[in-house]
Scaffold this motif. Structure first.
Motif, PDB file in Angstrom:
ATOM      1  N   LEU A  51       0.854  -1.409   0.175  1.00 24.09           N
ATOM      2  CA  LEU A  51       0.080   0.002   0.264  1.00 24.09           C
ATOM      3  C   LEU A  51       0.954   0.712  -0.057  1.00 24.09           C
ATOM      4  CD1 LEU A  51      -3.082   1.599   0.152  1.00 24.09           C
ATOM      5  CD2 LEU A  51      -2.700   0.935   3.029  1.00 24.09           C
ATOM      6  N   ARG A  52       0.448   1.505  -0.259  1.00 28.19           N
ATOM      7  CA  ARG A  52       1.322   3.105  -1.028  1.00 28.19           C
ATOM      8  C   ARG A  52       0.820   4.224  -0.816  1.00 28.19           C
ATOM      9  NH1 ARG A  52       7.175   3.586  -3.347  1.00 28.19           N
ATOM     10  NH2 ARG A  52       7.340   4.888  -2.303  1.00 28.19           N
ATOM     11  N   LEU A  53       0.663   5.642  -0.763  1.00 26.56           N
ATOM     12  CA  LEU A  53      -0.070   6.463   0.040  1.00 26.56           C
ATOM     13  C   LEU A  53       0.252   7.866   0.326  1.00 26.56           C
ATOM     14  CD1 LEU A  53      -1.733   6.694   2.748  1.00 26.56           C
ATOM     15  CD2 LEU A  53      -3.075   4.869   1.372  1.00 26.56           C
ATOM     16  N   ASP A  54      -0.505   8.949   1.082  1.00 29.17           N
ATOM     17  CA  ASP A  54       0.250  10.167   1.190  1.00 29.17           C
ATOM     18  C   ASP A  54      -0.379   9.797   2.708  1.00 29.17           C
ATOM     19  OD1 ASP A  54       0.587  12.499   2.357  1.00 29.17           O
ATOM     20  OD2 ASP A  54      -0.028  13.622   1.206  1.00 29.17           O
ATOM     21  N   PRO A  55       0.196  10.019   3.620  1.00 28.55           N
ATOM     22  CA  PRO A  55      -0.115   9.287   5.325  1.00 28.55           C
ATOM     23  C   PRO A  55      -0.601  10.227   5.729  1.00 28.55           C
ATOM     24  CG  PRO A  55       2.334   9.756   4.782  1.00 28.55           C
ATOM     25  CD  PRO A  55       1.753   9.582   3.826  1.00 28.55           C
ATOM     26  N   ALA A  56      -1.168  11.821   5.068  1.00 25.61           N
ATOM     27  CA  ALA A  56      -1.199  12.891   5.455  1.00 25.61           C
ATOM     28  C   ALA A  56      -2.772  13.017   4.716  1.00 25.61           C
ATOM     29  CB  ALA A  56      -0.499  14.169   5.940  1.00 25.61           C
ATOM     30  N   GLY A  57      -2.523  12.651   4.448  1.00 24.70           N
ATOM     31  CA  GLY A  57      -4.277  12.676   2.881  1.00 24.70           C
ATOM     32  C   GLY A  57      -5.374  12.120   3.477  1.00 24.70           C
ATOM     33  N   ALA A  58      -6.615  12.314   3.093  1.00 25.86           N
ATOM     34  CA  ALA A  58      -7.899  11.876   3.953  1.00 25.86           C
ATOM     35  C   ALA A  58      -7.843  10.571   3.713  1.00 25.86           C
ATOM     36  CB  ALA A  58      -9.349  12.631   2.617  1.00 25.86           C
ATOM     37  N   ALA A  59      -6.964   9.747   2.019  1.00 29.83           N
ATOM     38  CA  ALA A  59      -6.883   8.170   2.019  1.00 29.83           C
ATOM     39  C   ALA A  59      -6.479   7.859   3.475  1.00 29.83           C
ATOM     40  CB  ALA A  59      -6.221   7.735   1.323  1.00 29.83           C
ATOM     41  N   ALA A  60      -5.799   8.562   3.668  1.00 29.77           N
ATOM     42  CA  ALA A  60      -4.753   7.569   5.275  1.00 29.77           C
ATOM     43  C   ALA A  60      -5.700   7.479   6.107  1.00 29.77           C
ATOM     44  CB  ALA A  60      -3.561   8.198   5.404  1.00 29.77           C
ATOM     45  N   ARG A  62      -9.044   7.400   5.777  1.00 26.70           N
ATOM     46  CA  ARG A  62     -10.149   6.407   5.325  1.00 26.70           C
ATOM     47  C   ARG A  62      -9.655   4.552   5.141  1.00 26.70           C
ATOM     48  NH1 ARG A  62     -10.588  10.279   1.410  1.00 26.70           N
ATOM     49  NH2 ARG A  62     -10.228   8.920  -0.191  1.00 26.70           N
ATOM     50  N   VAL A  63      -8.646   4.510   5.548  1.00 30.39           N
ATOM     51  CA  VAL A  63      -8.156   3.192   5.497  1.00 30.39           C
ATOM     52  C   VAL A  63      -7.724   3.294   6.404  1.00 30.39           C
ATOM     53  CG1 VAL A  63      -5.900   2.215   5.130  1.00 30.39           C
ATOM     54  CG2 VAL A  63      -6.293   3.115   3.428  1.00 30.39           C
ATOM     55  N   GLY A  64      -7.956   3.636   7.786  1.00 25.83           N
ATOM     56  CA  GLY A  64      -6.742   3.321   9.071  1.00 25.83           C
ATOM     57  C   GLY A  64      -8.776   2.851   9.264  1.00 25.83           C
ATOM     58  N   LYS A  65      -9.656   3.560   8.660  1.00 26.08           N
ATOM     59  CA  LYS A  65     -10.980   3.131   9.407  1.00 26.08           C
ATOM     60  C   LYS A  65     -11.005   1.977   9.187  1.00 26.08           C
ATOM     61  CE  LYS A  65     -15.252   5.179   9.382  1.00 26.08           C
ATOM     62  NZ  LYS A  65     -16.944   6.707   9.808  1.00 26.08           N
ATOM     63  N   ALA A  66     -10.795   1.066   8.146  1.00 26.43           N
ATOM     64  CA  ALA A  66     -11.213   0.343   7.093  1.00 26.43           C
ATOM     65  C   ALA A  66     -11.115  -0.898   7.715  1.00 26.43           C
ATOM     66  CB  ALA A  66     -11.030   0.853   5.128  1.00 26.43           C
ATOM     67  N   LEU A 114      -8.703   3.910  -0.772  1.00 25.88           N
ATOM     68  CA  LEU A 114      -7.552   4.852  -1.761  1.00 25.88           C
ATOM     69  C   LEU A 114      -8.851   5.895  -2.560  1.00 25.88           C
ATOM     70  CD1 LEU A 114      -5.082   5.364  -2.231  1.00 25.88           C
ATOM     71  CD2 LEU A 114      -5.009   3.629  -3.628  1.00 25.88           C
ATOM     72  N   ALA A 115     -10.071   5.261  -3.052  1.00 23.13           N
ATOM     73  CA  ALA A 115     -10.672   6.129  -3.809  1.00 23.13           C
ATOM     74  C   ALA A 115     -10.191   6.460  -5.230  1.00 23.13           C
ATOM     75  CB  ALA A 115     -11.191   7.078  -3.286  1.00 23.13           C
TER      76      ALA A 115
END
Length: 213
Positions: A51-60, A62-66, A114-115
């Protein structure tokens, strides 16, 4: 013949006994059960999602919640999220490890979270197998070929790292205080690493030498 019967792990040829669900194959080599004990086995077919994404972004978030647990933000740490383990690999990279068969569902969950934000979810399950080393002498065995400081003051349960063991690249993850370690290794290096570990374990099959007078 089913697909499951056709699957072969990198070290499956070493035993005729199929792996117990979620528990791996029988231990490799003779058991060492003394106070200096250490045991080794392969735990194959883990689902592994990079998994790669911006740790400061909204997706991070959402991933944590999921997943039910926030992505680890501290370097070289891992968190448990239900049946999954989430290992920190870099500032914007994690490895999500789950039981056999959980990959497709986990991938869908991660992609949905991630959307449309920049990032990636890649199934790398076939890239590595897992060796599990456990017992009172497990740390001493690893220290023969790993340059990391594995003393509990520096490397404890919940820690992980990309490192080398006997010059083989692995993702090393300490599970508990037994201690138990999991070494995620490329399939092409699994036989070599297993042989090296079994050789490094050999001295612990015997009683320690008596102290000099």
């Amino acid at each position: 013949m089913t697909v499951d019967r056709l699957r072969q792990s990198p070290l499956g040829h070493l035993t005729d006994t199929p792996p117990a669900s979620g528990r791996g194959y029988p231990h490799l080599g003779p058991a060492v059960t003394s106070e200096r004990g250490v045991r080794l086995r392969e735990v194959p077919f883990h689902a592994q999602l990079n998994l790669r994404l911006d740790p400061a972004g909204a997706a991070a978030a959402r991933v944590g919640k999921a997943l039910g647990a926030a992505l680890p933000a501290q370097a070289d740490t891992a968190v448990r999220a239900g049946d999954l383990q989430v290992l920190w690999l870099g500032p914007d990279e994690w490895l999500v490890v789950g039981p056999d068969g959980s990959g497709p569902t986990t991938e869908r969950v991660l992609r949905a979270a991630l959307a449309d934000e920049p990032g990636s979810v890649v199934d790398v399950s076939a890239n590595r197998t897992t060796l599990e080393l456990t017992g009172p002498a497990a740390r001493q065995v690893l220290e023969k070929g790993c340059s990391l400081d594995l003393h509990p003051r520096a490397f404890a349960p919940g820690r992980c790292a990309q490192t080398t063991v006997s010059k083989v690249n692995v993702v090393l993850h300490q599970l508990d205080e037994a201690p138990s370690y999991r070494l995620l290794v490329r399939g092409s290096f699994a036989q070599y690493l297993a042989d090296w570990l079994l050789d490094a374990m050999e001295e612990y099959r015997h009683s320690p030498l008596p102290a000099l007078p």
